[in-house]
Design an enzyme around this catalytic site. Structure first.
Site, PDB file in Angstrom:
ATOM      1  N   ARG A  51      -6.427  85.514  44.841  1.00  0.00           N
ATOM      2  CA  ARG A  51      -6.073  85.884  43.458  1.00  0.00           C
ATOM      3  C   ARG A  51      -5.117  87.061  43.408  1.00  0.00           C
ATOM      4  O   ARG A  51      -4.376  87.226  42.443  1.00  0.00           O
ATOM      5  CB  ARG A  51      -7.339  86.179  42.621  1.00  0.00           C
ATOM      6  CG  ARG A  51      -7.002  86.620  41.203  1.00  0.00           C
ATOM      7  CD  ARG A  51      -8.166  86.556  40.221  1.00  0.00           C
ATOM      8  NE  ARG A  51      -9.417  87.043  40.759  1.00  0.00           N
ATOM      9  CZ  ARG A  51      -9.727  88.327  40.945  1.00  0.00           C
ATOM     10  NH1 ARG A  51      -8.869  89.278  40.609  1.00  0.00           N
ATOM     11  NH2 ARG A  51     -10.892  88.675  41.462  1.00  0.00           N
ATOM     12  N   LYS A 202       9.104  72.037  38.338  1.00  0.00           N
ATOM     13  CA  LYS A 202      10.278  71.182  38.126  1.00  0.00           C
ATOM     14  C   LYS A 202      11.177  71.195  39.365  1.00  0.00           C
ATOM     15  O   LYS A 202      10.746  70.776  40.414  1.00  0.00           O
ATOM     16  CB  LYS A 202      10.988  71.638  36.849  1.00  0.00           C
ATOM     17  CG  LYS A 202      10.041  71.989  35.684  1.00  0.00           C
ATOM     18  CD  LYS A 202       9.317  70.772  35.129  1.00  0.00           C
ATOM     19  CE  LYS A 202       8.187  71.145  34.162  1.00  0.00           C
ATOM     20  NZ  LYS A 202       8.520  72.007  33.042  1.00  0.00           N
TER      21      LYS A 202
HETATM   22  C1  LIG Z   1       7.829  72.814  32.122  1.00  0.00           C
HETATM   23  C2  LIG Z   1       8.443  74.042  31.584  1.00  0.00           C
HETATM   24  C3  LIG Z   1       7.700  75.222  31.404  1.00  0.00           C
HETATM   25  C4  LIG Z   1       6.198  75.267  31.664  1.00  0.00           C
HETATM   26  O1  LIG Z   1       5.927  75.071  33.002  1.00  0.00           O
HETATM   27  P1  LIG Z   1       4.499  74.495  33.559  1.00  0.00           P
HETATM   28  O2  LIG Z   1       4.718  74.544  35.016  1.00  0.00           O
HETATM   29  O3  LIG Z   1       4.340  73.128  32.981  1.00  0.00           O
HETATM   30  O4  LIG Z   1       3.457  75.429  33.075  1.00  0.00           O
HETATM   31  C5  LIG Z   1       8.355  76.343  30.950  1.00  0.00           C
HETATM   32  N1  LIG Z   1       9.667  76.329  30.665  1.00  0.00           N
HETATM   33  C6  LIG Z   1      10.413  75.224  30.812  1.00  0.00           C
HETATM   34  C7  LIG Z   1      11.860  75.273  30.486  1.00  0.00           C
HETATM   35  C8  LIG Z   1       9.838  74.039  31.280  1.00  0.00           C
HETATM   36  O5  LIG Z   1      10.580  72.946  31.410  1.00  0.00           O
END
Ligand SMILES: *Cc1c(COP(=O)(O)O)cnc(C)c1O
Length: 388
Positions: A51, A202
């Site tokens: 953590r 992403k």
């Molecule tokens: C997906 C996304 C987030 C959130 O991310 P998570 O990993 O789903 O918590 C924040 N900002 C943008 C631009 C995103 O595409």
């Protein structure tokens, strides 16, 4: 060994990696241990514990992420939203105010409008393409300005250089979510932003197999954010760190290919009789083309478009596609397609959606790593059959 001045390709492979490796292993193993033997640490923060984000998998990944964005330090978190919420909860206290881009990622927008508002943290929306309007929204209590490099789902690019200039003039922090652009196309810290955020879920991880986030910036700011994260608890586990470290090695190759494919698809769609509008900042007639060309080395793998036949046509098109999968999220190897009104923007009231230009027939495409001609052929056949 790497040097800070190395090209991004070299940094992706070598930055942060332990010299000599563990037992000579080329790849850092997963240290699947929640805790570590006490070895004289003098404060809670120094104790090694998952953590506290300081196990070997965290440390190596932090160094690689910092090198990649050109920052002094980084913190990996359990999701993009964990990185965003921990950062904002570190920088803002009740009574503070911030300026935020009008079209934020839905989760961020919800966090600011619900959670932060409940804590007495105020905000005003700004149009990032109209710097002349920002001054009237600025208050004595304004602490930061928060923007996204490329906005979802219309792929708008704000006057990001002006955001930095404005923040410096007012003595406030500038924070940017760089998820859509990636450090391959744009490195915000190099133009003066204070903090860069990513949904590592992403492009940075890039394989649609985990959820994670990161924040990168000065040692001082990251130390403060990490301290808050010790209590909020949104840290990433070592196996996730290992997978991100692996995914990052191919980031430059993946993103450059996705840049090229997205541009080719945007051009194809632009010339098609069934299409009303294509939103991609790499198209010369996109309203933000000039500013995006100045800031970015390329325009990313995300685009959106509208059919002349509206929602019904859009629904048919998606159903007729063979390759892209209908799913939210982005940045993975598979092309993903969505109708933002049914996914990312379903909670936004219709009037506000229309005001923002997010129509019922708008389609968002995350261009994957498939052969670009296969994708174009597939879109072409699906467009033909959705006309019938
Ligand atoms: C997906 C996304 C987030 C959130 O991310 P998570 O990993 O789903 O918590 C924040 N900002 C943008 C631009 C995103 O595409």
């Amino acid at each position: 060994m790497y040097r800070k001045e190395d090209s991004v390709e070299t940094l992706l492979i070598h930055a942060g990696e332990l010299e000599g490796g563990v037992e000579g292993a080329l790849v850092l193993p997963v240290f699947q241990s929640s805790t570590y033997r006490y070895s004289g640490e003098e404060s809670y923060e120094e104790l090694r514990y998952v953590r506290l984000s300081n196990t070997p998998n965290h440390r190596v990944l932090h160094e690689k992420l910092a090198a990649l964005e050109g920052g002094e330090a980084a913190l990996v978190c359990s999701s993009g939203m964990a990185a965003i919420s921990t950062t904002l909860l570190t920088l803002l206290k009740p009574g503070d105010h911030m300026l935020i881009q009008r079209t934020l990622y839905g989760g961020t927008d919800g966090f600011v409008e619900n959670e932060l508002a409940e804590l007495g943290i105020k905000y005003d929306f700004v149009d990032t393409r109209k710097p002349e309007e920002w001054n009237s929204k600025y208050r004595e209590e304004t602490r930061l300005i928060y923007v996204e490099a490329i906005s979802n789902p219309l792929m708008q690019v704000g006057d990001l250089g002006e955001v930095v200039r404005f923040a410096r003039e007012k003595g406030i922090l500038s924070v940017i979510d760089n998820t859509f652009a990636t450090p391959i196309n744009f490195r915000p810290l190099t133009i003066g932003f204070d903090l860069v955020l990513h949904s590592v879920t992403k492009y940075l991880n890039g394989h649609s197999d985990l959820v994670a986030g990161a924040v990168i910036g000065s040692q001082e700011l990251i130390t403060r954010i990490r301290r808050r994260s010790l209590h909020l608890g949104g840290s990433a586990d070592p196996h996730t760190c290992f997978l991100i470290q692996r995914g990052l090695k191919t980031l430059a190759l993946r993103v450059r290919y996705q840049n090229q494919s997205a541009l080719a698809i945007a051009r194809f769609l632009k010339g098609h009789a069934a299409i009303r509008e294509v939103h991609y900042p790499g198209l010369e007639d996109h309203p933000d083309y000039e500013i995006a060309s100045k800031l970015f080395s390329s325009f990313g793998g995300m685009l959106s478009f509208e059919l002349k036949s509206g929602y019904t046509g859009a629904r048919k098109l998606i159903d007729n596609l063979r390759i892209p999968v209908e799913a939210p999220s982005l940045g993975g190897p598979e092309s993903l397609i969505t109708l933002p009104v049914t996914t990312s923007h379903s909670s936004v009231p219709v009037e506000r959606r229309n005001e923002l230009g997010i129509t019922d027939g708008l389609i968002r495409l995350s261009v994957g790593l498939e052969g670009v001609q296969d994708l174009i052929d597939d879109l072409s056949q699906a467009l033909e059959s959705s006309l019938i």
